[in-house]
Design an enzyme around this catalytic site. Structure first.
Site, short mmCIF file in Angstrom:
data_model
loop_
_atom_site.label_atom_id
_atom_site.label_comp_id
_atom_site.label_asym_id
_atom_site.label_seq_id
_atom_site.Cartn_x
_atom_site.Cartn_y
_atom_site.Cartn_z
N ASN A 9 0.87 -1.18 0.00
CA ASN A 9 0.00 0.00 0.00
C ASN A 9 0.90 1.23 0.00
O ASN A 9 1.53 1.54 1.01
CB ASN A 9 -0.89 -0.04 1.26
CG ASN A 9 -1.76 1.19 1.40
OD1 ASN A 9 -1.81 2.03 0.50
ND2 ASN A 9 -2.44 1.29 2.52
N TRP A 10 0.97 1.89 -1.15
CA TRP A 10 1.90 3.02 -1.28
C TRP A 10 1.37 4.27 -0.57
O TRP A 10 2.08 5.26 -0.46
CB TRP A 10 2.16 3.32 -2.76
CG TRP A 10 2.93 2.23 -3.47
CD1 TRP A 10 3.40 1.06 -2.93
CD2 TRP A 10 3.32 2.22 -4.85
NE1 TRP A 10 4.05 0.33 -3.89
CE2 TRP A 10 4.03 1.01 -5.09
CE3 TRP A 10 3.16 3.10 -5.92
CZ2 TRP A 10 4.55 0.67 -6.34
CZ3 TRP A 10 3.68 2.76 -7.17
CH2 TRP A 10 4.37 1.56 -7.37
N LYS A 11 0.13 4.26 -0.16
CA LYS A 11 -0.50 5.42 0.51
C LYS A 11 -0.27 6.69 -0.33
O LYS A 11 -0.23 6.59 -1.55
CB LYS A 11 0.03 5.55 1.94
CG LYS A 11 -0.12 4.22 2.71
CD LYS A 11 0.12 4.34 4.18
CE LYS A 11 -0.05 2.97 4.84
NZ LYS A 11 0.06 3.00 6.28
N HIS A 97 -9.25 0.88 5.10
CA HIS A 97 -7.97 1.10 5.78
C HIS A 97 -8.18 2.01 6.99
O HIS A 97 -9.01 2.93 6.94
CB HIS A 97 -6.97 1.73 4.81
CG HIS A 97 -5.58 1.68 5.35
ND1 HIS A 97 -5.12 2.60 6.27
CD2 HIS A 97 -4.57 0.80 5.16
CE1 HIS A 97 -3.88 2.28 6.60
NE2 HIS A 97 -3.52 1.20 5.95
N GLU A 99 -6.59 4.41 8.06
CA GLU A 99 -6.43 5.85 7.79
C GLU A 99 -7.68 6.43 7.14
O GLU A 99 -8.02 7.59 7.37
CB GLU A 99 -5.17 6.06 6.92
CG GLU A 99 -3.91 5.82 7.73
CD GLU A 99 -2.76 5.20 6.96
OE1 GLU A 99 -2.75 5.26 5.72
OE2 GLU A 99 -1.85 4.63 7.62
N GLU A 169 -5.12 -5.22 10.55
CA GLU A 169 -4.08 -4.21 10.74
C GLU A 169 -4.31 -3.50 12.08
O GLU A 169 -5.07 -2.51 12.13
CB GLU A 169 -4.13 -3.18 9.61
CG GLU A 169 -3.82 -3.74 8.25
CD GLU A 169 -3.24 -2.68 7.30
OE1 GLU A 169 -2.15 -2.92 6.80
OE2 GLU A 169 -3.85 -1.62 7.13
N GLY A 175 2.89 1.95 10.89
CA GLY A 175 3.84 3.06 10.75
C GLY A 175 4.57 3.41 12.03
O GLY A 175 5.25 4.44 12.10
N SER A 215 3.79 -2.53 10.26
CA SER A 215 5.25 -2.59 10.44
C SER A 215 5.86 -3.94 10.08
O SER A 215 6.76 -4.43 10.76
CB SER A 215 5.62 -2.19 11.88
OG SER A 215 5.24 -0.85 12.14
N GLY A 236 3.15 -1.22 4.27
CA GLY A 236 3.18 0.22 4.02
C GLY A 236 4.60 0.67 3.69
O GLY A 236 5.08 0.52 2.57
N GLY A 237 5.28 1.20 4.68
CA GLY A 237 6.60 1.80 4.49
C GLY A 237 7.58 0.92 3.72
O GLY A 237 8.27 1.40 2.80
#
Ligand code: 13P
Length: 252
Positions: A9-11, A97, A99, A169, A175, A215, A236-237
């Site tokens: 997920n590149w957000k 998600h 977010e 999640e 993150g 993470s 994510g990251g």
């Protein structure tokens, strides 16, 4: 059949040039690796979806949107419909998600509509859910997850779960560098599978893929993925760097 999936997920990261570069690198890096039936998915921002989709055609890389609206069209400024995604040959979408839930007020009720809409159009969903830190601390995490699933997804028929992948999640692990332990992930995933077994029967519960997100990094992916009810990760990251993402894919 239950599949292993590693999804990035590149957000709100990667402009057009960076998206093109990353997907090119991923295509080259995954061209000849032995990963069995593991699916590899990336979710760029809306503006870069079509380009990434075109570049990745014919490769191991599948492309998903990060969100969509529950209506087909109309006066919903700033929104994108499932029909528009299908029109650019994007058949997969992440829904729910944390977010989106936290910053854009997406409720379980809205997510239930989005899920129905996606499935009506035969799109595949990666449906996200998970508890906040205070829920875990107070021991409410199972109840929270159960509610999110019941309200967001349990209106679907058993057959419709052929379109659904679940992504647990825990919000406190997203993150933050703090990850759920492999045992915590397994415990929750087994609980989720149990909920599906109760509602839809054992066969469906065994077939649904449940990803863990929060993470996941090259140094912890192998241990998390080794758990019997963890079928992959939503990353994510670490999905923004080809070497890290590749190492996570290879953790299978
Ligand atoms: P991180 O891997 O950066 O914690 O993000 C997880 C996530 O939110 C994937 O959707």
């Amino acid at each position: 059949m239950r599949k292993n999936i590693v999804a990035g997920n590149w957000k709100m990261n990667n402009d057009l040039d960076a998206s093109i570069e990353l997907v090119h690198e991923l295509i080259l890096a995954t061209d000849d690796i032995e990963i069995g039936n593991t699916r590899i998915v990336v979710a760029p921002t809306f503006v870069n979806l079509q380009k990434v989709r075109e570049i990745s055609a014919g490769s191991r890389i599948e492309v998903a949107a990060q969100n969509m609206h529950q209506e087909s069209n109309g006066a919903f400024t700033g929104e994108i419909s499932s029909e528009m995604l299908l029109n650019i040959e994007v058949n997969d979408v992440i829904l729910g998600h944390s977010e989106r839930r936290e910053y854009f007020n997406e409720t379980d009720e809205v997510l239930a509509k989005k899920a129905s809409k996606a499935i009506e159009n035969e799109m595949n969903i990666i449906f996200c859910f998970g508890e906040q830190l205070q829920d875990r601390k107070s021991g409410n995490h199972f109840k929270i997850v159960e509610n999110q699933l019941k309200k967001g997804l349990f209106h679907l028929t058993a057959k419709e779960f052929g379109f659904v992948v679940l992504a647990y999640e825990p919000v406190w692990a997203i993150g933050t560098g703090e990850t759920a332990s492999p045992e915590q992930a397994q415990e929750m995933h087994a609980f989720i599978r149990g909920l599906f077994a109760d509602k839809y029967g054992k066969e469906i519960s065994e077939e649904i893929s449940i990803l863990y997100g929060g993470s996941v990094k090259p140094n912890n992916a192998k241990e998390i993925f080794s758990k019997p009810d963890v079928d992959g990760g939503l990353i994510g990251g670490a999905a923004l760097k080809v070497d890290d993402f590749l190492a996570i894919i290879k953790a299978f």
